[in-house]
Scaffold this active site. Structure first.
Site, short mmCIF file in Angstrom:
data_model
loop_
_atom_site.label_atom_id
_atom_site.label_comp_id
_atom_site.label_asym_id
_atom_site.label_seq_id
_atom_site.Cartn_x
_atom_site.Cartn_y
_atom_site.Cartn_z
N GLU A 1 -82.87 3.64 21.87
CA GLU A 1 -82.94 3.48 23.32
C GLU A 1 -81.58 3.84 23.92
OE1 GLU A 1 -85.17 2.82 25.92
OE2 GLU A 1 -83.34 3.17 27.05
N LYS A 2 -81.62 4.66 24.96
CA LYS A 2 -80.35 5.12 25.53
C LYS A 2 -79.85 4.24 26.66
CE LYS A 2 -82.32 8.67 28.64
NZ LYS A 2 -82.04 8.09 29.97
N LYS B 1 -92.53 -6.92 41.03
CA LYS B 1 -93.37 -8.11 41.23
C LYS B 1 -92.55 -9.34 41.58
CE LYS B 1 -95.67 -5.34 40.98
NZ LYS B 1 -95.77 -3.92 40.58
N ALA C 1 -81.58 10.17 21.81
CA ALA C 1 -82.13 10.90 20.66
C ALA C 1 -82.57 12.30 21.08
CB ALA C 1 -83.32 10.13 20.10
N GLY D 1 -98.56 6.14 48.12
CA GLY D 1 -99.20 5.79 46.84
C GLY D 1 -98.92 4.33 46.54
N GLU E 1 -97.01 10.08 55.15
CA GLU E 1 -97.81 10.52 54.01
C GLU E 1 -98.41 11.88 54.31
OE1 GLU E 1 -98.91 9.49 50.73
OE2 GLU E 1 -99.99 11.39 50.97
N ALA F 1 -91.01 7.86 47.71
CA ALA F 1 -91.92 7.30 46.69
C ALA F 1 -93.12 8.24 46.59
CB ALA F 1 -92.35 5.89 47.10
N ARG G 1 -94.00 10.07 40.03
CA ARG G 1 -93.07 10.07 38.90
C ARG G 1 -93.40 11.25 37.99
NH1 ARG G 1 -90.16 5.68 38.43
NH2 ARG G 1 -89.92 5.87 36.17
N HIS H 1 -116.00 -23.55 40.21
CA HIS H 1 -115.99 -23.60 41.69
C HIS H 1 -114.89 -24.56 42.15
CE1 HIS H 1 -117.48 -23.50 45.76
NE2 HIS H 1 -117.39 -24.82 45.80
P1 FAD Z 1 -90.56 3.78 30.18
O1 FAD Z 1 -90.80 2.39 30.58
O2 FAD Z 1 -90.20 4.79 31.19
O3 FAD Z 1 -89.44 3.74 29.05
C1 FAD Z 1 -88.94 4.91 28.47
C2 FAD Z 1 -87.62 4.57 27.82
O4 FAD Z 1 -87.19 5.70 27.06
C3 FAD Z 1 -86.50 4.29 28.82
O5 FAD Z 1 -85.92 3.03 28.56
C4 FAD Z 1 -85.50 5.42 28.60
O6 FAD Z 1 -84.15 5.01 28.78
C5 FAD Z 1 -85.78 5.80 27.15
N1 FAD Z 1 -85.42 7.18 26.81
C6 FAD Z 1 -85.78 8.32 27.46
N2 FAD Z 1 -85.29 9.39 26.82
C7 FAD Z 1 -84.61 8.94 25.73
C8 FAD Z 1 -83.90 9.57 24.68
N3 FAD Z 1 -83.80 10.92 24.58
N4 FAD Z 1 -83.33 8.79 23.73
C9 FAD Z 1 -83.42 7.43 23.80
N5 FAD Z 1 -84.08 6.78 24.77
C10 FAD Z 1 -84.68 7.53 25.72
N6 FAD Z 1 -97.01 -0.28 35.66
C11 FAD Z 1 -97.90 -1.27 35.55
O7 FAD Z 1 -98.71 -1.27 34.62
N7 FAD Z 1 -97.94 -2.31 36.45
C12 FAD Z 1 -97.09 -2.36 37.50
O8 FAD Z 1 -97.14 -3.31 38.29
C13 FAD Z 1 -96.13 -1.33 37.64
N8 FAD Z 1 -95.25 -1.35 38.66
C14 FAD Z 1 -94.31 -0.36 38.76
C15 FAD Z 1 -93.41 -0.40 39.81
C16 FAD Z 1 -92.45 0.57 39.94
C17 FAD Z 1 -91.48 0.52 41.08
C18 FAD Z 1 -92.38 1.62 38.97
C19 FAD Z 1 -91.32 2.69 39.07
C20 FAD Z 1 -93.27 1.68 37.91
C21 FAD Z 1 -94.25 0.69 37.80
N9 FAD Z 1 -95.19 0.71 36.77
C22 FAD Z 1 -96.12 -0.29 36.67
C23 FAD Z 1 -95.22 1.80 35.78
C24 FAD Z 1 -94.56 1.37 34.46
O9 FAD Z 1 -93.23 0.99 34.71
C25 FAD Z 1 -94.62 2.51 33.46
O10 FAD Z 1 -95.96 2.94 33.32
C26 FAD Z 1 -94.10 2.08 32.10
O11 FAD Z 1 -92.76 1.64 32.18
C27 FAD Z 1 -94.20 3.24 31.10
O12 FAD Z 1 -93.73 2.81 29.87
P2 FAD Z 1 -93.15 3.86 28.80
O13 FAD Z 1 -92.87 3.07 27.57
O14 FAD Z 1 -94.03 5.02 28.70
O15 FAD Z 1 -91.80 4.41 29.42
#
Ligand code: FAD
Length: 474
Positions: free
Chosen positions: A39-40, A56, A118, A188, A209, A275, A278, A450
């Site tokens: 993790e970076k 939240k 990585a 969104g 929007e 917003a 992503r 209920h």
């Molecule tokens: P991420 O959580 O994005 O994690 C990826 C990780 O990889 C990061 O920590 C990053 O630093 C690391 N990384 C990247 N490249 C490298 C590399 N080369 N080497 C080492 N490490 C690396 N989802 C929900 O289900 N419910 C919600 O209520 C919700 N609310 C949200 C609100 C906001 C404001 C946002 C922005 C997102 C929300 N989401 C929600 C979406 C949710 O955060 C993502 O779907 C989820 O975090 C995805 O998980 P992931 O493990 O795929 O990636």
């Protein structure tokens, strides 16, 4: 100190410790695989640090202030003062608790943790540049790699993020003072959640929007309910307008927008939040050194086991495609780990729920009526309006409805759409029903407590069968 380049080996290498990556790593280690997680930035990824959890926490803070300020009808008179800096430190405490929990869980399960960035060097080898200046690097040889690099906010032309006036969602979750006014570009789910938070904290929110509705990914009646309530909270919407650029206006911004027919408008505010969605992170991990190419939407295509087109390289979470949700990432992480360990695991996308934490909340799972029809079913639909729910009335929150969709021939539940207080929780019941192949009759015959909001789900199931008691049948 420069550590130098040392080589290590691991059976499973996971890149990224978000809800996809850390869950995959813990599960792989539980199943006896030698597992390394790189993790970076911060354990827990976007979800714990810049997404689900901080947003939240702010939703709860804003709801608390708003409920206290608007409870006169219930005989409660209060004029709460909001200290956003204090709310932020409470939120940070929640985040720290969870992120340190992830680190501890990984260690306790025997996952090797490496802090750094990585990059694939070739098939079987990854180079990790350790975090922190002058910390050196290491080479890790793997049998199986799981790419879990997540996603990041999309910037649009004319609005490069500057953390001060032009905000990403990450910046909007970290404001130390409530802005007087805010333009939000994009309606969104992230735009709508943050608009609701700031409207409840007292900000004048203007949403711009490009499309013609809020939450355009959802059905009309869902989008309309959320928009109408947001308008009641003071949010002003401008649909069919694209944001072109901005210029400084005192300490704030003047945002210029344009419609399809060239009509220009300007909106002044303290800040502008972009917003608009992503994008998956695929460009900084050396995928080209594997010959692994993202699809036209930037995602890494995978099969039902999460495997990419390159043998022994898997992808989970946001980088692997829609829906970009934390629980979908974690579900994929578990499947991939189990598949690598030789178990017969495969992803089933049919019953992945989605929730939006607006006011009222939205919870959906499975198919809509239109999707069911498109898939060849002859669907039956049942609905219960929340204004007929005793519990919704006692909460003072009667906007919305619970709707179930089932196969007209067999009665099998195909999906549900719930717009209601706690819809994010209520949807879990229907998710289980869809997953288990339950019928309308199963849900209708289940005696619900209920007075609860969950009664609306059973009543909607009865309504689909013309047997609703507390509402008129369709
Ligand atoms: P991420 O959580 O994005 O994690 C990826 C990780 O990889 C990061 O920590 C990053 O630093 C690391 N990384 C990247 N490249 C490298 C590399 N080369 N080497 C080492 N490490 C690396 N989802 C929900 O289900 N419910 C919600 O209520 C919700 N609310 C949200 C609100 C906001 C404001 C946002 C922005 C997102 C929300 N989401 C929600 C979406 C949710 O955060 C993502 O779907 C989820 O975090 C995805 O998980 P992931 O493990 O795929 O990636």
């Amino acid at each position: 100190m420069v550590v130098g380049d040392i080589a290590t080996g691991t059976e499973v290498l996971v890149i990224g410790a978000g809800p996809g990556g850390y869950v995959a790593a813990i599960r792989a280690a539980q199943l006896g695989l030698d597992t390394t997680l790189v993790e970076k930035d911060a354990y827990g990824g976007v979800c714990l640090n810049r997404g689900c959890i901080p947003s939240k926490a702010l939703v709860t803070g804003a709801d608390t202030a708003h409920e206290a300020a608007t409870a006169e009808e219930m005989g409660v008179h209060a004029d709460p003062a909001v200290d956003l800096a204090a709310m932020q430190s409470w939120k940070d405490g929640v985040v720290d608790h969870l992120t340190s929990g992830v680190e501890k869980l990984c260690k306790a399960n025997g996952v090797n943790l490496v802090e750094g960035t990585a990059e694939f060097v070739n098939e079987g080898t990854v180079r990790v540049a350790h975090s922190g200046e002058g910390q050196g690097s290491e080479t890790v040889e793997y049998d199986h790699a799981i790419v879990a690099t997540g996603s990041q906010p999309i910037e649009i032309p004319g609005f490069p993020f500057d953390e001060e006036r032009v905000l990403s969602s990450t910046d909007a979750l970290a404001l130390e003072a409530v802005p007087d006014s805010l333009v939000v570009v994009g309606a969104g789910y992230i735009g709508m959640e943050l608009s609701t938070v700031y409207a409840k904290l007292g900000t004048d929110v203007t949403v711009v929007e490009l499309l013609d509705s809020a939450m355009p990914a959802y059905e009309d009646d869902i989008a309309r309910t959320v928009r109408t309530r947001a308008e009641e909270l003071g949010v002003e919407f401008h649909f069919g307008e694209g944001a072109n650029d901005w210029e400084p206006r005192g300490d704030g911004v003047r945002v210029r927008t344009e419609t399809d027919d060239g009509t220009e408008s300007t909106y002044d505010a303290d800040r502008v939040l972009i917003a608009v969605g992503r994008r998956p992170v695929t460009d900084t991990v050396g995928l080209e050194n594997l010959g692994l190419e993202p699809d036209e939407n930037g995602f890494l295509p995978t099969d039902e086991h999460g495997e990419t087109s390159v043998d022994d390289v898997y992808a989970v979470g946001d980088v692997a495609g829609e829906p970009m949700l934390a629980h979908k990432a974690s579900a994929e992480g578990e499947v991939v780990a189990e598949y690598i360990a030789g178990e017969p695991a495969a992803m089933d996308f049919q019953s992945i729920p989605a929730a939006v934490f607006t006011d009222p909340e939205v919870g959906t799972v499975g198919m809509t009526e239109a999707e069911a029809r498109e898939a060849g079913f002859d669907p039956v639909v049942g609905e219960m309006p929340m204004r007929a729910s005793g519990r919704a009335l006692t909460l003072g929150e009667t906007d919305g409805f619970a709707r179930v969709v089932a196969d007209g021939e067999t009665g099998f539940l195909l999906g549900a759409q719930i717009v209601a207080p706690e819809a994010s929780e209520l949807i879990a019941e229907v998710g289980l029903a869809v997953e288990m192949g339950a019928t309308l009759e199963d849900v209708a015959a289940t005696v619900h407590t209920h007075p609860t909001l969950s009664e609306a789900v059973a009543e909607a199931a009865k309504n689909a069968d013309d047997a609703a008691i507390h509402t008129l049948n369709r």
